[in-house]
Design a protein around this motif. Structure first.
Motif, PDB file in Angstrom:
ATOM      1  N   LEU A 129      12.610   7.540  -7.742  1.00 29.20           N
ATOM      2  CA  LEU A 129      11.521   6.578  -7.921  1.00 29.20           C
ATOM      3  C   LEU A 129      11.852   5.267  -7.231  1.00 29.20           C
ATOM      4  O   LEU A 129      11.000   4.662  -6.572  1.00 29.20           O
ATOM      5  CB  LEU A 129      11.251   6.346  -9.405  1.00 29.20           C
ATOM      6  N   ALA A 130      13.087   4.815  -7.361  1.00 28.84           N
ATOM      7  CA  ALA A 130      13.494   3.579  -6.694  1.00 28.84           C
ATOM      8  C   ALA A 130      13.348   3.697  -5.180  1.00 28.84           C
ATOM      9  O   ALA A 130      12.904   2.757  -4.506  1.00 28.84           O
ATOM     10  CB  ALA A 130      14.930   3.238  -7.068  1.00 28.84           C
ATOM     11  N   LYS A 131      13.699   4.863  -4.636  1.00 31.31           N
ATOM     12  CA  LYS A 131      13.579   5.053  -3.188  1.00 31.31           C
ATOM     13  C   LYS A 131      12.119   5.126  -2.765  1.00 31.31           C
ATOM     14  O   LYS A 131      11.753   4.639  -1.694  1.00 31.31           O
ATOM     15  CB  LYS A 131      14.332   6.312  -2.779  1.00 31.31           C
ATOM     16  N   LEU A 132      11.286   5.723  -3.601  1.00 29.51           N
ATOM     17  CA  LEU A 132       9.854   5.762  -3.308  1.00 29.51           C
ATOM     18  C   LEU A 132       9.292   4.348  -3.246  1.00 29.51           C
ATOM     19  O   LEU A 132       8.573   3.977  -2.307  1.00 29.51           O
ATOM     20  CB  LEU A 132       9.128   6.577  -4.374  1.00 29.51           C
ATOM     21  N   VAL A 133       9.607   3.544  -4.257  1.00 28.97           N
ATOM     22  CA  VAL A 133       9.131   2.161  -4.290  1.00 28.97           C
ATOM     23  C   VAL A 133       9.660   1.393  -3.080  1.00 28.97           C
ATOM     24  O   VAL A 133       8.935   0.616  -2.451  1.00 28.97           O
ATOM     25  CB  VAL A 133       9.531   1.480  -5.604  1.00 28.97           C
ATOM     26  N   LEU A 166       4.453  11.158  -4.984  1.00 27.36           N
ATOM     27  CA  LEU A 166       4.935  12.095  -3.974  1.00 27.36           C
ATOM     28  C   LEU A 166       5.781  11.364  -2.938  1.00 27.36           C
ATOM     29  O   LEU A 166       5.395  10.293  -2.460  1.00 27.36           O
ATOM     30  CB  LEU A 166       3.755  12.773  -3.281  1.00 27.36           C
ATOM     31  N   ALA A 167       6.911  11.967  -2.599  1.00 24.45           N
ATOM     32  CA  ALA A 167       7.798  11.405  -1.588  1.00 24.45           C
ATOM     33  C   ALA A 167       7.946  12.394  -0.439  1.00 24.45           C
ATOM     34  O   ALA A 167       8.163  13.597  -0.668  1.00 24.45           O
ATOM     35  CB  ALA A 167       9.163  11.106  -2.178  1.00 24.45           C
ATOM     36  N   ALA A 168       7.811  11.913   0.777  1.00 24.15           N
ATOM     37  CA  ALA A 168       8.135  12.707   1.955  1.00 24.15           C
ATOM     38  C   ALA A 168       9.633  12.539   2.212  1.00 24.15           C
ATOM     39  O   ALA A 168      10.114  11.412   2.376  1.00 24.15           O
ATOM     40  CB  ALA A 168       7.324  12.248   3.160  1.00 24.15           C
ATOM     41  N   VAL A 169      10.349  13.651   2.226  1.00 24.13           N
ATOM     42  CA  VAL A 169      11.809  13.626   2.340  1.00 24.13           C
ATOM     43  C   VAL A 169      12.215  14.335   3.624  1.00 24.13           C
ATOM     44  O   VAL A 169      11.813  15.479   3.870  1.00 24.13           O
ATOM     45  CB  VAL A 169      12.470  14.302   1.122  1.00 24.13           C
ATOM     46  N   GLY A 176       8.474   8.561   3.306  1.00 24.00           N
ATOM     47  CA  GLY A 176       7.050   8.329   3.097  1.00 24.00           C
ATOM     48  C   GLY A 176       6.706   8.424   1.626  1.00 24.00           C
ATOM     49  O   GLY A 176       7.466   8.987   0.827  1.00 24.00           O
ATOM     50  N   SER A 177       5.559   7.858   1.259  1.00 28.63           N
ATOM     51  CA  SER A 177       5.173   7.802  -0.155  1.00 28.63           C
ATOM     52  C   SER A 177       3.674   7.939  -0.305  1.00 28.63           C
ATOM     53  O   SER A 177       2.913   7.610   0.604  1.00 28.63           O
ATOM     54  CB  SER A 177       5.605   6.468  -0.773  1.00 28.63           C
ATOM     55  N   THR A 178       3.261   8.422  -1.461  1.00 34.70           N
ATOM     56  CA  THR A 178       1.890   8.251  -1.923  1.00 34.70           C
ATOM     57  C   THR A 178       1.864   8.432  -3.431  1.00 34.70           C
ATOM     58  O   THR A 178       2.766   9.036  -4.012  1.00 34.70           O
ATOM     59  CB  THR A 178       0.895   9.209  -1.240  1.00 34.70           C
ATOM     60  N   VAL A 179       0.837   7.876  -4.058  1.00 34.56           N
ATOM     61  CA  VAL A 179       0.640   7.959  -5.502  1.00 34.56           C
ATOM     62  C   VAL A 179      -0.780   8.445  -5.737  1.00 34.56           C
ATOM     63  O   VAL A 179      -1.729   7.920  -5.143  1.00 34.56           O
ATOM     64  CB  VAL A 179       0.852   6.583  -6.171  1.00 34.56           C
ATOM     65  N   VAL A 180      -0.933   9.466  -6.578  1.00 31.84           N
ATOM     66  CA  VAL A 180      -2.243  10.036  -6.893  1.00 31.84           C
ATOM     67  C   VAL A 180      -2.518   9.817  -8.375  1.00 31.84           C
ATOM     68  O   VAL A 180      -1.715  10.216  -9.222  1.00 31.84           O
ATOM     69  CB  VAL A 180      -2.297  11.542  -6.579  1.00 31.84           C
TER      70      VAL A 180
END
Length: 253
Positions: A129-133, A166-169, A176-180
């Motif tokens: 989560l920290a990396k997503l943010v 969602l994280a693109a790894v 990359g990131s997105t939140v739904v």
């Protein structure tokens, strides 16, 4: 349209654990020194807009903030805000797409793996989560010092049961990131960001596919998002069309 904008209000107001719809305006205050997460998302009436503007300016003094004007506000809201010192910053299109049956094709299936080794993973908490943010914070140009509080707010949102992050790894790194947010029968798609060094490689498309599938799996009827100029061509390729727009206003200190 009502469901789409109810979804968007939920997302924005979720940045303030104490926000509640008010008699004059729906206001939220994260306390973060960035305008995306403080402001007003709906005016209920313009008959007393002057006192309402003054009250919001007092409540949000010392913070950057925006006033979002969409079709869920009275038709004359933009003009009323200008009369009381508001300055229009931008008009952003609101795009929608039907989700239909979960088996529907969302676009070229190869988009998921457009880049060898790319995975789109669901993020729940902890280090991921920290990396997503960090990914979307950096892309948005938000100061690094705000990151710990952003992570805390994300982890403690009251509507986390409605949210899929969602994280693109790629090669073990979040790029990359997105939140739904799945609410009001709408999959609201937010914070679609790709790290600058990895753009134009199909990652945004892979995130869009994953976000649409997340909405389908939750039984949502449609997907909606507020498009930036950079992202709009991508979303239109995935069948999104214009529903309305948000007009953003700021009030000089």
């Amino acid at each position: 349209m009502a469901s789409v904008f109810a979804n968007f209000r939920q997302y924005l107001m979720g940045w303030d654990a104490e926000s509640r719809p008010g008699p004059e305006v729906d206001q939220f205050r994260s306390g973060l020194a960035t305008p995306q997460f403080n402001g007003v998302v709906r005016a209920r009436s313009t008959s007393a807009i002057g006192p309402a503007v003054a009250a919001v300016r007092r409540d949000l003094a010392g913070l950057p903030w925006w006033w979002w004007v969409g079709p869920d506000s009275p038709e004359d809201t933009a003009d009323a805000l200008r009369r009381h010192g508001g300055q229009e910053l931008a008009a952003l299109p609101v795009l929608v797409r039907s989700l239909g049956h979960p088996a529907d094709t969302l676009g070229p299936t190869g988009q998921d793996g457009a880049l060898a080794g790319l995975r789109v993973e669901t993020v729940r908490d902890g280090e991921r989560l920290a990396k997503l943010v960090r990914t979307y914070r950096t892309s948005m140009g938000i100061a690094p010092g705000l990151e710990p509080e952003m992570v805390r707010i994300e982890s403690q949102r009251e509507d986390n049961a409605d949210i899929v992050r969602l994280a693109a790894v790629l090669d073990g790194r979040v790029v990359g990131s997105t939140v739904v947010i799945n609410a009001h029968r709408v999959a609201g798609i937010f914070l679609v960001h790709v790290a600058e060094a990895h753009r134009r490689r199909g990652i945004g498309a892979a995130l869009t596919v994953a976000a649409l599938r997340a909405g389908q799996e939750r039984g949502m009827r449609s997907a909606a998002l507020v498009a930036s100029p950079a992202g709009e061509p991508l979303y239109r390729r995935f069948g999104f069309t214009t529903l309305s727009e948000y007009r953003l206003f700021a009030f000089p200190a």
